[in-house]
Design an enzyme around this catalytic site. Sequence first.
Site, PDB file in Angstrom:
ATOM      1  CE  LYS A  83      -3.865   1.960   2.674  1.00  0.00           C
ATOM      2  NZ  LYS A  83      -4.762   1.738   3.836  1.00  0.00           N
ATOM      3  CB  SER A 153      -7.623   3.777   2.760  1.00  0.00           C
ATOM      4  OG  SER A 153      -6.992   3.055   3.790  1.00  0.00           O
ATOM      5  CB  SER A 177      -8.464   0.949   5.516  1.00  0.00           C
ATOM      6  OG  SER A 177      -9.087   2.214   5.538  1.00  0.00           O
TER       7      SER A 177
END
Lengths: 456, 456
Positions: A83, A153, A177
């Site tokens: 990420k 996210s 997330s």
Amino acid sequence: MTLTTEPEPYRLTATEALANFRSGALTVEQYARSLLSRIAARDPVVKAWAYLSPNLVLAEAKRLDSIPVDQRGPLHGVAVAVKDIIYTRDMPTQFNSPLYENDAPKVDAASITMLRLAGALILGKTTTTEFAATSQGPPTTNPHDPSRTPGGSSSGSGAAVADFQAPLALGTQTGGSLIRPASFNGVYALKPTWNAVSREGQKVYALIFDTLGWYARSIDDLRLLADVFNLQDDDDDDGDGGDNPRSGKEDGFSIQGAKFGLCKTMVWSHAGPGTVSAMEKAASLLREHGATVEEFDLPEHTADFPAWYDTLLDAEGRVAFLPAHRLDKTRLADHLVGHVENRRGSSKRDQVRAFDSIAAARPVVDAILARYDAVVVPSVPDEAPLGLGYTGDHIFNSLWTAMHTPVVNVPGFQGQNGMPVGVSLVAPRYNDLRLLAVGKKVGEVFQAEGGWKPQD
Amino acid sequence: MTLTTEPEPYRLTATEALANFRSGALTVEQYARSLLSRIAARDPVVKAWAYLSPNLVLAEAKRLDSIPVDQRGPLHGVAVAVKDIIYTRDMPTQFNSPLYENDAPKVDAASITMLRLAGALILGKTTTTEFAATSQGPPTTNPHDPSRTPGGSSSGSGAAVADFQAPLALGTQTGGSLIRPASFNGVYALKPTWNAVSREGQKVYALIFDTLGWYARSIDDLRLLADVFNLQDDDDDDGDGGDNPRSGKEDGFSIQGAKFGLCKTMVWSHAGPGTVSAMEKAASLLREHGATVEEFDLPEHTADFPAWYDTLLDAEGRVAFLPAHRLDKTRLADHLVGHVENRRGSSKRDQVRAFDSIAAARPVVDAILARYDAVVVPSVPDEAPLGLGYTGDHIFNSLWTAMHTPVVNVPGFQGQNGMPVGVSLVAPRYNDLRLLAVGKKVGEVFQAEGGWKPQD
């Protein structure tokens, strides 16, 4: 390139890829080329990557192939997507923020150091919402329907794993997330116990909530990472008796005779038909396989939890985004400007009360969870909504994030549009490994009989 | 160079330097040259710097001088020393660890971003104990007696400020790493409320304890940084009545009529003669100046605090130092290897109990502290001990670190060898600014009548 395995290497789980590397059936370079081909074919639709350099990946794959067999790490050659809020010394870190375009910090986060030492092949950086702190999506699509969000996210991490572009991916969770994208994309995710894994070298949103976790298409793959990151459970042998039903169940867990809790939580009114149906079917399947399932409510005094969470998240965001606000608030998401400028108008006293109330709830909730092998809770309100702008609601996740408990999303159900819907399993803090063992058996049942398989 | 101020520029506090920059009496370059001369003269003895490049400092000073007056930040030109566990994009970050020799991460910590945006002149990196996590000293000496330790882990930051090598310095505290060096070196320090200031981009030891704070030779200077870092107090106007004796006292605080608490804590048996005398004299002076001083004990159920703290610190250190242990445990301090390998043999259950017990104590302690304008507590066991190997004991600090309360070290007393001894003021969480206001008046009295002045 000669494909030496069936199916194509990019479809292998991490565990399967490792077996192929060990047997000599596959080189890391062959594997990397297969993944890169998959990515090249699918990236125009899925858009899961914030940064990916095929040349860098192939150079690293060749380096890994050159390492003598007896010096290889436990993740030798396994590809991991990262990420894009986690520092990587050889790739930019951009946080999906215009303030950090092409930012190249030249340092590895603690998690990346550990992955590299284990021999992992860092593939690239996956898309995220701005600073992993908004619900405004990047252009990433859901692999099962490009008109739907993959969630956020950890958008790119969830989508890349579901789409066979990487077997493993790092994500983070401050609200929901990790778990929400896992459910929307139909993959497994583990949100470990808070601070069981170092978060050094990654963007902070809320110190008391942020948790590094990971995605995979199998529980065995989650377990690989749990071992690399040294997750360890509560000690079974601390001499205070055998009243913990989870004790000793890590290896021999069976659904037959197990005891599950089921908790719809204080926000159950947010559940749509996909989640209502998934929770019902989950309970039925567990009972049919010989478990007891006991529904319970959380204590009345935790009813204010959503307000505590919102107050504290806002206050922690005020600290985390002050530097970006000072840099240029016109290039910072309005939601984050709102945190910094305290648009909610919370007092410090409100914030301290929220912090202390959440802290006081943790041992209470742990004690309830400890009555069961695991507790089934919703992962999401429903299947992934249409549109890419809004990544969905963390309403069913923030409680467990704040309680610091481990959570595993187990896929296997579907919504009214045939999209994946998961449910989560929760256990007390530091029961991560046992929760994975339970999740493995539960996942086998849900995938076989729940109506949706990860590889559909 | 023409010195345009008396005393020499390097002796100016930050507040004084700012006034000279604003009046045009001093350029940043002149100021930087003065500080560099002081450093050059004193470094062979004090050894406060892990990295300092005069060329880089002078180039930055010239750049600051070129900024139009109306575009200058609130810290324009003020020199700040940075503890070498905080990332600076233009200077190496080495953590006093052989694993990170000449490590150049090319990224600024959140705190450095905010300092640069405020116009601060980053001078260099100051020495620390290994990863700010051991009590094994760097070779830094106490400016008041080179045969004695300056304390740690913020060794260089405390020594540099005391020795007029920098007016301000960043430090961090996980146990007592800000307050102990402040007392040993005879300067002020503020440990702000936990997570009131972003710690992104710095070494983690214990997420739930680590706090970024700062050193100065005056309370006004601490206040400058408090404003740059946006510290804000609890809201006075939240409608729940005026029973908070600290309300509205920020500007008009007077010792006459004030109410102080005095808490020797559950570890008072560790106090040596310097601290016993400083605490007695502090109480006497406050009473002589018209305050009431009320001694109290903490509730009996907090008696186990030192054990909770040790258990939790060890557990958090296990996570924080795992990457370094994996990199090369033979080059990691044995104490930190012990954390990672759980030499204490704590169970996860012990760790969770410690975490929850400390959390439960926070509101209890806050409520007691809230009865007073501030509470006087020991800063250290005694004056700085002889020798450079051992940086001293955090036994009097860890309680307040764990309670997340703001703490100010106020110098002004001395030990049997004429070395500085401070006492600390403590207040409930998010009373940082009021605590500084109280500390200013208290410091004036202690410095004038306590027996030791910071500029002796």
